[in-house]
Design a protein around this motif. Structure first.
Motif, PDB file in Angstrom:
ATOM      1  N   GLY A   8       0.852  -1.191   0.000  1.00 49.82           N
ATOM      2  CA  GLY A   8       0.000   0.000   0.000  1.00 49.82           C
ATOM      3  C   GLY A   8       0.887   1.240   0.000  1.00 49.82           C
ATOM      4  N   ASN A   9       0.637   2.125  -0.953  1.00 54.05           N
ATOM      5  CA  ASN A   9       1.382   3.384  -1.037  1.00 54.05           C
ATOM      6  C   ASN A   9       0.437   4.505  -0.629  1.00 54.05           C
ATOM      7  N   TRP A  10       0.663   5.013   0.575  1.00 57.99           N
ATOM      8  CA  TRP A  10      -0.256   6.044   1.086  1.00 57.99           C
ATOM      9  C   TRP A  10      -0.002   7.423   0.479  1.00 57.99           C
ATOM     10  N   ASN A  13      -0.666  11.160   2.464  1.00 58.88           N
ATOM     11  CA  ASN A  13      -1.947  11.048   3.173  1.00 58.88           C
ATOM     12  C   ASN A  13      -1.693  10.373   4.512  1.00 58.88           C
ATOM     13  N   GLY A  14      -2.608  10.617   5.452  1.00 58.11           N
ATOM     14  CA  GLY A  14      -2.534   9.948   6.752  1.00 58.11           C
ATOM     15  C   GLY A  14      -2.215  10.921   7.865  1.00 58.11           C
ATOM     16  N   LEU A  41       3.234  -1.704   3.906  1.00 58.09           N
ATOM     17  CA  LEU A  41       2.594  -0.385   3.874  1.00 58.09           C
ATOM     18  C   LEU A  41       3.667   0.691   3.839  1.00 58.09           C
ATOM     19  N   PRO A  43       3.799   4.496   4.403  1.00 59.80           N
ATOM     20  CA  PRO A  43       3.191   5.776   4.806  1.00 59.80           C
ATOM     21  C   PRO A  43       4.207   6.900   4.554  1.00 59.80           C
ATOM     22  N   SER A 237      -5.537   1.677  -0.683  1.00 56.65           N
ATOM     23  CA  SER A 237      -4.821   1.239   0.524  1.00 56.65           C
ATOM     24  C   SER A 237      -5.111   2.170   1.704  1.00 56.65           C
ATOM     25  N   LEU A 238      -5.845   3.259   1.451  1.00 62.93           N
ATOM     26  CA  LEU A 238      -6.194   4.179   2.527  1.00 62.93           C
ATOM     27  C   LEU A 238      -7.520   3.814   3.177  1.00 62.93           C
TER      28      LEU A 238
END
Ligand code: PGA
Length: 251
Positions: A8-10, A13-14, A41, A43, A237-238
């Motif tokens: 998952g490539n955020w 974001n986050g 993941l 982030p 992935s978010l």
């Protein structure tokens, strides 16, 4: 058997509270999934430590989105491979199309970054892919081959032994237009053949992920293709529930 990987490539974001919510929903799931698929993941860098702590012991692979091309010193704003390694990062994206287009990252810079990662035993996830104009001009394979060969020619097979490749057609990233399983499979087979020109055993072992608008609806069919060993997932992935379902669709 090649390793199956869902990363998952955020992107940018986050937040701390987002990670608290996300990990409380996904921690036990990742642990269950880790027997059949490596879940990674990535982030933003400021949250790597928190995410690593939140998923500690689950088998989650901690991924960075970028790394400096130099090892240390007067490079304001940069984060070195040694620093990533120091906080437990195992994977790092390199050459993502957003970095290539928005930050003018060249193949030469990609090679320098891969060298830093190899030195610190962090697995490079080399992103390659063509734009829509390049595909329409029948240049897709040419472009992808050049991006691959820049890295393949700079290192030995032993140095590249753990490398992961992600095929991300630029026209499919964040657009909702996933490549059809046939288009993706054809390019993955081509990528594997380019790697095989360097080393057949490296090509056989190398995980090649598909990225570009992977969703709950499209994941299973994509992952069912012979040369697709997993996914690099951005937007989906978010959403903890979607990401879990995407990971579960990998057999
Ligand atoms: P997307 O992004 O899934 O939102 O298209 C993929 C990526 O850029 O890695």
């Amino acid at each position: 058997m090649r390793q199956k990987i869902i990363a998952g490539n955020w992107k940018m974001n986050g937040s701390q509270s987002f990670i608290d919510d996300f990990s409380s929903q996904l921690q036990p799931e990742i642990e269950k999934l880790s027997e059949r698929v490596k879940v990674v993941l990535a982030p933003p860098a400021v949250y790597l430590q928190q995410l690593g702590d939140a998923f500690s012991g689950s088998g989650l692979g901690l991924g960075a989105q970028n790394v400096a091309q130099d090892d240390k010193g007067a490079f304001t704003g940069e984060i070195s491979a040694a620093m990533l390694s120091d906080i437990g990062v195992e994977y790092c994206l390199v050459g993502h199309s957003e970095r290539r287009t928005l930050y003018s990252e060249t193949d030469q810079m990609v090679v320098a970054k891969v060298a830093q990662l190899i030195e610190k035993k962090i697995i490079p996830v080399l992103c390659v892919g063509e734009t829509l104009a390049e595909r329409d001009a029948d240049q897709a394979e040419l472009v992808v081959r050049a991006q691959l060969e820049a890295v393949l020619s700079a290192f030995s097979d032993v140095e590249l032994a753990s490398m992961v490749i992600a095929y991300e057609p630029v026209w499919a990233i964040g657009t909702g237009k996933t490549a059809t399983p046939e288009i993706a499979q054809a390019m993955h087979a081509f990528i594997r053949s380019v790697v095989a020109d360097k080393s057949a055993s490296l090509a056989e072992r190398c995980a090649i992920l598909y990225g570009g608008s992977v969703s709950v609806a499209t994941a299973a069919e994509l992952f069912g293709q012979l040369d697709i060993d997993g996914g690099l997932v951005g937007g989906a992935s978010l959403k903890a529930d979607d990401f879990k379902k995407i990971c579960e669709s990998m057999d």
